[in-house]
Design a protein around this motif. Structure first.
Motif, PDB file in Angstrom:
ATOM      1  N   ALA A  36      14.355  -4.644 -10.097  1.00 51.55           N
ATOM      2  CA  ALA A  36      15.538  -5.325  -9.573  1.00 51.55           C
ATOM      3  C   ALA A  36      15.296  -6.801  -9.292  1.00 51.55           C
ATOM      4  CB  ALA A  36      16.012  -4.625  -8.297  1.00 51.55           C
ATOM      5  N   ASN A  37      14.027  -7.219  -9.328  1.00 51.99           N
ATOM      6  CA  ASN A  37      13.664  -8.605  -9.010  1.00 51.99           C
ATOM      7  C   ASN A  37      14.247  -9.022  -7.659  1.00 51.99           C
ATOM      8  OD1 ASN A  37      12.494 -11.165  -9.346  1.00 51.99           O
ATOM      9  ND2 ASN A  37      14.347 -11.981 -10.305  1.00 51.99           N
ATOM     10  N   SER A  38      14.010  -8.170  -6.649  1.00 51.19           N
ATOM     11  CA  SER A  38      14.571  -8.446  -5.324  1.00 51.19           C
ATOM     12  C   SER A  38      13.612  -7.994  -4.233  1.00 51.19           C
ATOM     13  CB  SER A  38      15.913  -7.736  -5.158  1.00 51.19           C
ATOM     14  OG  SER A  38      15.741  -6.333  -5.206  1.00 51.19           O
ATOM     15  N   TRP A  39      13.749  -8.631  -3.079  1.00 55.99           N
ATOM     16  CA  TRP A  39      12.930  -8.311  -1.916  1.00 55.99           C
ATOM     17  C   TRP A  39      13.755  -7.559  -0.874  1.00 55.99           C
ATOM     18  CZ3 TRP A  39       7.741  -9.081  -1.296  1.00 55.99           C
ATOM     19  CH2 TRP A  39       7.098  -9.950  -2.191  1.00 55.99           C
ATOM     20  N   ALA A  40      13.084  -6.700  -0.108  1.00 51.94           N
ATOM     21  CA  ALA A  40      13.689  -6.017   1.030  1.00 51.94           C
ATOM     22  C   ALA A  40      12.631  -5.867   2.121  1.00 51.94           C
ATOM     23  CB  ALA A  40      14.233  -4.655   0.621  1.00 51.94           C
ATOM     24  N   SER A  41      13.084  -5.609   3.320  1.00 51.39           N
ATOM     25  CA  SER A  41      12.157  -5.337   4.421  1.00 51.39           C
ATOM     26  C   SER A  41      11.788  -3.862   4.411  1.00 51.39           C
ATOM     27  CB  SER A  41      12.787  -5.698   5.765  1.00 51.39           C
ATOM     28  OG  SER A  41      13.020  -7.085   5.849  1.00 51.39           O
ATOM     29  N   GLY A  42      10.513  -3.578   4.601  1.00 50.12           N
ATOM     30  CA  GLY A  42      10.052  -2.214   4.713  1.00 50.12           C
ATOM     31  C   GLY A  42       9.803  -1.842   6.161  1.00 50.12           C
ATOM     32  N   PRO A  43       9.507  -0.569   6.430  1.00 52.32           N
ATOM     33  CA  PRO A  43       9.182  -0.152   7.796  1.00 52.32           C
ATOM     34  C   PRO A  43       7.987  -0.933   8.341  1.00 52.32           C
ATOM     35  CG  PRO A  43       9.544   1.753   6.372  1.00 52.32           C
ATOM     36  CD  PRO A  43       9.487   0.560   5.483  1.00 52.32           C
ATOM     37  N   ALA A  44       8.109  -1.438   9.541  1.00 57.52           N
ATOM     38  CA  ALA A  44       7.068  -2.278  10.138  1.00 57.52           C
ATOM     39  C   ALA A  44       5.785  -1.487  10.363  1.00 57.52           C
ATOM     40  CB  ALA A  44       7.553  -2.848  11.463  1.00 57.52           C
ATOM     41  N   LEU A  45       4.661  -2.199  10.271  1.00 57.84           N
ATOM     42  CA  LEU A  45       3.378  -1.596  10.617  1.00 57.84           C
ATOM     43  C   LEU A  45       3.364  -1.161  12.079  1.00 57.84           C
ATOM     44  CD1 LEU A  45       1.056  -4.276   8.979  1.00 57.84           C
ATOM     45  CD2 LEU A  45       0.997  -1.847   8.399  1.00 57.84           C
ATOM     46  N   PRO A  46       2.778  -0.007  12.382  1.00 55.08           N
ATOM     47  CA  PRO A  46       2.639   0.382  13.788  1.00 55.08           C
ATOM     48  C   PRO A  46       1.818  -0.635  14.582  1.00 55.08           C
ATOM     49  CG  PRO A  46       2.288   2.266  12.354  1.00 55.08           C
ATOM     50  CD  PRO A  46       2.341   1.053  11.469  1.00 55.08           C
ATOM     51  N   ARG A  47       0.777  -1.208  13.917  1.00 52.33           N
ATOM     52  CA  ARG A  47      -0.054  -2.211  14.564  1.00 52.33           C
ATOM     53  C   ARG A  47      -0.098  -3.459  13.693  1.00 52.33           C
ATOM     54  NH1 ARG A  47      -5.694   0.072  16.767  1.00 52.33           N
ATOM     55  NH2 ARG A  47      -5.782  -2.141  17.318  1.00 52.33           N
ATOM     56  N   GLY A  48       0.280  -4.577  14.288  1.00 51.30           N
ATOM     57  CA  GLY A  48       0.239  -5.832  13.558  1.00 51.30           C
ATOM     58  C   GLY A  48      -1.174  -6.189  13.162  1.00 51.30           C
ATOM     59  N   THR A  49      -1.303  -6.886  12.033  1.00 54.42           N
ATOM     60  CA  THR A  49      -2.642  -7.195  11.536  1.00 54.42           C
ATOM     61  C   THR A  49      -2.617  -8.356  10.562  1.00 54.42           C
ATOM     62  OG1 THR A  49      -4.656  -6.174  10.631  1.00 54.42           O
ATOM     63  CG2 THR A  49      -2.572  -5.577   9.581  1.00 54.42           C
ATOM     64  N   ASP A  50      -3.755  -9.006  10.434  1.00 51.43           N
ATOM     65  CA  ASP A  50      -3.998  -9.979   9.368  1.00 51.43           C
ATOM     66  C   ASP A  50      -5.434  -9.768   8.883  1.00 51.43           C
ATOM     67  OD1 ASP A  50      -5.820 -11.587  11.076  1.00 51.43           O
ATOM     68  OD2 ASP A  50      -3.999 -12.308  12.045  1.00 51.43           O
ATOM     69  N   ASN A  51      -5.812 -10.485   7.814  1.00 53.45           N
ATOM     70  CA  ASN A  51      -7.140 -10.272   7.218  1.00 53.45           C
ATOM     71  C   ASN A  51      -7.373  -8.789   6.953  1.00 53.45           C
ATOM     72  OD1 ASN A  51      -8.824 -12.975   7.192  1.00 53.45           O
ATOM     73  ND2 ASN A  51      -7.637 -12.973   9.090  1.00 53.45           N
ATOM     74  N   VAL A  52      -6.324  -8.130   6.480  1.00 50.70           N
ATOM     75  CA  VAL A  52      -6.314  -6.683   6.284  1.00 50.70           C
ATOM     76  C   VAL A  52      -6.539  -6.366   4.810  1.00 50.70           C
ATOM     77  CG1 VAL A  52      -3.798  -6.702   6.035  1.00 50.70           C
ATOM     78  CG2 VAL A  52      -4.950  -4.577   6.666  1.00 50.70           C
ATOM     79  N   ALA A  53      -7.184  -5.258   4.527  1.00 47.69           N
ATOM     80  CA  ALA A  53      -7.359  -4.784   3.154  1.00 47.69           C
ATOM     81  C   ALA A  53      -6.313  -3.715   2.869  1.00 47.69           C
ATOM     82  CB  ALA A  53      -8.757  -4.221   2.959  1.00 47.69           C
ATOM     83  N   ALA A  54      -5.628  -3.831   1.737  1.00 51.22           N
ATOM     84  CA  ALA A  54      -4.617  -2.847   1.366  1.00 51.22           C
ATOM     85  C   ALA A  54      -4.913  -2.296  -0.023  1.00 51.22           C
ATOM     86  CB  ALA A  54      -3.227  -3.459   1.407  1.00 51.22           C
ATOM     87  N   LEU A  55      -4.735  -0.982  -0.183  1.00 47.63           N
ATOM     88  CA  LEU A  55      -4.898  -0.315  -1.468  1.00 47.63           C
ATOM     89  C   LEU A  55      -3.854   0.790  -1.570  1.00 47.63           C
ATOM     90  CD1 LEU A  55      -8.795   0.166  -1.636  1.00 47.63           C
ATOM     91  CD2 LEU A  55      -7.438  -1.439  -3.004  1.00 47.63           C
TER      92      LEU A  55
END
Length: 281
Positions: A36-55
């Motif tokens: 769709a070439n579009s952005w939406a908001s997803g369900p927020a993380l339970p715990r905010g974070t940065d410098n995080v690894a995602a897979l």
């Protein structure tokens, strides 16, 4: 992207790209629908974070550590909900991560100490089938903010920073280490032509791509370099359209999607990029 973001986690699942967290300790999840070439908001993380690894695996998205310490946050797109997975064996801040052989490899990072700042060499492996963590051979060179990707049965950890994480106590690395699960051993790979930390690394078509990063404290890179395991050689490719570190990249199909990051050196708040590029080498 809907907003600029840096030092986030990114993974692709079910035709969508998930951008999770980001500097400074964000809970936001931005979801890009490729078709769709579009952005939406997803369900927020339970715990905010940065410098995080995602897979991502076939049916789950995993956000590991970062500012959220040992938190292992698991997203199920079928239910649209986050849950807590088995906590990480250690704090994993600015760790590199790659999926290989059905397992998630979490490698290196920072010790999360401002008073005794140091990189770590630890290597933890998560098996989604057993829901258990195990230890594997440690890196030869402790490092944080490296990039990682898997080709066949090998995990490549590329560049990064050492010994610390701040501009005053770290240098960018060019070294590359290659892990073979069958022998539980690391070997030296051909070093990056340009030493970089806080870069993005992906694998496409049996080759590695190293994008952006911070080449020395204060120098933000737009470099794109490709590694071919068959020749054990790096090749410089045309530069990215923008300079960025703390950026993200993910492969979907025959393309690399590159996004976000800081345009300024170090944690340059206010320079977070909203860019999203589709790159077909």
């Amino acid at each position: 992207m809907p907003s600029g973001v840096a030092k986030f986690g990114v993974a692709a699942l079910g035709g969508k790209i998930y951008v999770v967290g980001g500097y400074d300790t964000r809970r936001t999840v931005m979801v890009y629908d490729i078709a769709a070439n579009s952005w939406a908001s997803g369900p927020a993380l339970p715990r905010g974070t940065d410098n995080v690894a995602a897979l991502a695996t076939a049916d789950r998205l995993y956000a590991m550590g970062g500012e959220a310490s040992t938190a292992f946050q698991v997203f199920d797109p079928a239910s649209g909900q986050w849950s807590a997975g088995p906590i990480l064996p250690r704090i994993s801040f600015a760790s590199a991560a790659a999926a290989s052989g059905g397992r998630l490899h979490l490698v290196g990072g920072w010790n999360y100490s401002n008073s005794a700042s140091a990189s770590v060499a630890s290597h933890s492996v998560f098996d989604p089938a057993s829901q258990g963590w195990s230890s594997a051979a440690a890196l030869s060179t402790p490092r944080n903010a490296a990039g990682a990707a898997a080709i066949d049965d090998r995990v490549y950890v590329v560049g990064g920073r050492a010994p610390g994480i701040r501009a005053a106590d770290q240098q960018s690395l060019a070294s590359v280490e290659v892990y073979t699960a069958a022998t539980d051993q690391w070997a030296a790979g051909a070093p990056l032509p340009t030493a970089r930390g806080s870069l993005a690394v992906v694998a496409l078509g049996g080759r590695l791509y190293a994008l952006g990063g911070e080449s020395t404290p204060g120098t933000v890179s737009d470099a794109v370099e490709r590694y071919d395991p068959a020749t054990q050689a790096w090749t410089a490719l045309p530069a990215m359209p923008y300079r960025s570190h703390g950026l993200g990249a993910v492969v979907v199909g025959d393309a690399i999607y590159v996004m976000g990051g800081f345009g300024g050196a170090s944690d340059a708040v206010g320079s977070e990029s909203m860019a999203l590029y589709r790159y077909q080498p």
